[in-house]
Scaffold this active site. Structure first.
Site, short mmCIF file in Angstrom:
data_model
loop_
_atom_site.label_atom_id
_atom_site.label_comp_id
_atom_site.label_asym_id
_atom_site.label_seq_id
_atom_site.Cartn_x
_atom_site.Cartn_y
_atom_site.Cartn_z
CE LYS A 304 -4.06 1.86 2.36
NZ LYS A 304 -5.00 1.70 3.47
CD GLU A 390 -18.67 -3.85 9.64
OE1 GLU A 390 -17.86 -2.95 9.32
OE2 GLU A 390 -18.78 -4.91 8.97
NE ARG A 418 -20.07 -4.31 6.38
CZ ARG A 418 -19.54 -4.73 5.22
NH1 ARG A 418 -19.91 -4.17 4.09
NH2 ARG A 418 -18.64 -5.69 5.20
#
Length: 656
Positions: A304, A390, A418
């Site tokens: 990244k 979640e 979610r």
């Protein structure tokens, strides 16, 4: 991330831009108007194109702000995918979508790339309405494999032709939905490509056994020794397959006990491969495109922020950025005049936890975004980051509550959606005292509709036994943290927006609120406004303007959507000709509960004029929060106009 659920922490887009900086020279990129143009480039030219694409991405995000590190991590992968596959006939689906800026540049949107996340500009995520090259919209994580499988099966049954490619990060793979899709795809056996973009890091470092498993795949000694051999073997993959390639693949497979997890799920597994090496990616993708007859998973190792030192060296690898100076990486963030609601929540929770050792905190891959990084520094054993999961976070919190602890589950409103079944089934029905700290309530700005916190009041306040609160300012937020901490017999939730507070003085020690009790803010005459949440500041601005016109408005802060302050609501209805409610949420929330109470009590039979100001029944495109609330007709001028309307004042120039 590579791809993770979480909105990114919202970059500050209103800060002044850095001084204009020269754009990089991009002679090859200048020749690309769409993916088809990559087919005419040699592999050497594609490598140069990747370098130019990285420079263009950095330059664009320095102007607009937004997600930087994720896109830099997939530059070579983006080039390879568009060089090999045929978008939009082939569907390339980016999980979450925050890494899609290079993809947008290559798919005909370069001329608008410096409008990213701005009002009227390009979305910061993939968006079907924006381009045929965005086959599936995203903003939350872990949806790409399910969507790609849907495209693949639709093709097999006579729908749109072409291949389906899902690009999903290791962080997003921690969510159960990704494994549900893998399991189903392996069972169906349809031709499908999944690229696991493994950068060892989501927004926060990825959590859990899966991440550790992926890390072991390429950090063990044997793989390090085989890297050169594997690279050589990949170059031999196109038919006819060479024995060396077969042996290298078998050696890589042998690094895991009993074969790879993915092959056990029915996928042909290839990797790990260097996701920044086009000499590996191009022949590999060409081979699988030519030869695959079932589901294939390619495990690409990336970095990244690749290629931009300030991103590579930052803690979040340049995940979310305000406008910045390309040379130094320094961000042009506006100076804060008041603490953010998130930091106020974190400090208030720490204060409660210092007095109560049973308080614990849970987040789902967003410790920085929810402020729980501060809690974790103070109480590392009492803070749990469960990854992008979640559903698990909610039920884990329920288990903690059932086990005698006092859990605070800190989630963005948009992500709490979610885990709604778990909120109902595992928390509410069992009346377990889980405390939901709901960040990013209301309209959030540049992340747009996918991250708007519009629905939590509506879907929580209809649950029996739930206490639902909204803070009008940062001082009220500290009191709501204390209120939730003291509630041991039922679930509770309190919501607050992103951004800064209003600058009120914070109490030295926050005291709990009386459950279901609002407060009067200002007394007036014919009309009352009952506010729920931080629109109260705009209500007060409107009240001052109306006072200049001779209209005295009563203002009250409800504090609670459930239980409602019946006495306050009925008093406002009894003592005024008109009552207006206002909230930063969709229809079906606070105002609907007030209307139900008034109807049950027969108040409308006596002629009360009632209006409810809620978010409109539409998805509002990304812009600044101020512009989004203007579009929603919920800023001070629109509140003033609503008061005049309900009083029957036709012109702003008339006095009542």
């Amino acid at each position: 991330m590579t791809d993770t659920t979480p909105p990114a922490p919202e970059p500050v887009l209103s800060a002044p831009a850095a001084a204009p900086q020269p754009r990089p020279a991009t002679p090859l990129l200048d020749r690309v108007s769409g993916p088809a143009d990559l087919k005419a480039l040699s592999d050497r030219e594609l490598r140069q194109l990747a370098d130019e694409l990285r420079s263009e991405t950095i330059s664009a995000v320095s102007v607009t702000g937004g997600h930087l590190g994720a896109g830099l991590g997939v530059v070579e992968l983006t080039v390879a995918l568009h060089a090999v596959f045929d978008s939009p006939r082939d569907k390339i689906i980016w999980d979450v979508g925050h890494q899609c800026y290079p993809h947008k540049i290559l798919t005909g949107r370069r001329d608008r790339i410096r409008t990213l996340r701005m009002e009227g500009g390009l979305s910061g995520f993939t968006k079907r309405a924006e381009s045929a090259h965005d086959p599936f919209g995203a903003g939350h994580s872990s949806t790409s494999i399910s969507a790609a499988l849907g495209f693949a099966v639709a093709r097999d049954l006579g729908g749109d032709p072409g291949d389906a490619v899902a690009v999903i990060g290791d962080g997003a793979m921690s969510a159960g939905m990704a494994f549900e899709a893998l399991n189903n795809a392996g069972h169906l056996g349809s031709r499908l490509f999944v690229i696991l973009n493994d950068n060892e890091m989501s927004i926060a470092p990825p959590t859990g056994a899966l991440s550790s498993y992926l890390t072991r795949l390429y950090t063990r000694g044997p793989f390090q020794e085989l890297k050169a051999a594997a690279k050589g073997a990949v170059s031999l993959l196109p038919p006819p397959m060479q024995e060396g390639a077969r042996r290298a693949k078998e050696m890589l497979k042998g690094m895991t006990i009993g074969g790879t997890l993915f092959e056990e799920l029915g996928f042909s597994y290839i990797g790990p491969v260097d996701g920044h090496d086009l000499e590996q990616l191009l022949p590999l993708l060409r081979t699988v495109k030519a030869r695959a007859d079932g589901p294939v998973l390619i495990h690409a190792v990336t970095k990244k922020g690749k290629g931009y030192a300030p991103a590579e060296s930052s803690a979040d690898r340049g995940h979310a950025r305000a406008r910045f100076d390309v040379v130094t990486g320094e961000q042009a963030k506006a100076k804060s005049n008041a603490p953010s609601y998130t930091s106020v929540f974190a400090k208030a929770l720490i204060a409660q936890a210092e007095r109560d050792e049973k308080i614990v905190a849970i987040t789902a891959a967003m410790p920085d975004g929810t402020g729980l990084n501060l809690f974790a520094e103070r109480f590392p054993r009492r803070c749990f980051d469960v990854g992008i999961a979640e559903q698990h976070a909610v039920t884990f919190a329920a288990g903690l509550a059932a086990g005698g602890l006092r859990p605070f589950c800190a989630l963005y409103s948009t992500f709490l959606q979610r885990g709604y079944d778990q909120v109902v089934h595992d928390v509410a029905i069992q009346r377990l005292p889980v405390r939901f700290a709901i960040d990013r309530a209301g309209l959030v700005g540049a992340d747009g509709a996918t991250h708007a916190g519009a629905y939590d009041v509506a879907f929580l306040a209809n649950l029996p036994g739930f206490v639902v609160m909204a803070a009008a300012d940062e001082a009220e937020l500290t009191r709501m943290v204390a209120t939730a901490a003291a509630l041991d017999d039922r679930p509770s939730a309190f919501r607050f927006p992103r951004g800064e507070g209003v600058g009120v003085e914070l109490p030295e020690r926050a005291e709990p609120l009386e459950i279901g009790r609002g407060r009067m803010i200002a007394e007036g005459g014919r009309v009352a406004v009952l506010s729920f949440g931080t629109r109260l500041a705009e209500v007060m601005v409107a009240r001052e303007s109306l006072a200049q016109r001779g209209i005295a408005v009563t203002v009250a802060d409800a504090r609670f959507a459930k239980p409602l302050d019946r006495e306050l609501v009925l008093r406002l209805a009894r003592e005024h000709e008109a009552l207006i409610t206002i909230e930063e949420g969709a229809v079906g929330g606070f105002g609907s509960h007030v209307a139900q109470l008034l109807a049950d009590e027969g108040v409308f039979d006596r002629g009360l004029r009632f209006r409810s100001m809620v978010l409109p029944d539409t998805f509002i495109d990304h812009a600044s929060p101020e512009a989004m609330y203007a579009a929603a007709a919920m800023n001070a001028p629109q509140i003033e106009a609503k008061v005049l309307e309900v009083l029957g004042v036709a012109s702003l120039g008339r006095r009542a």
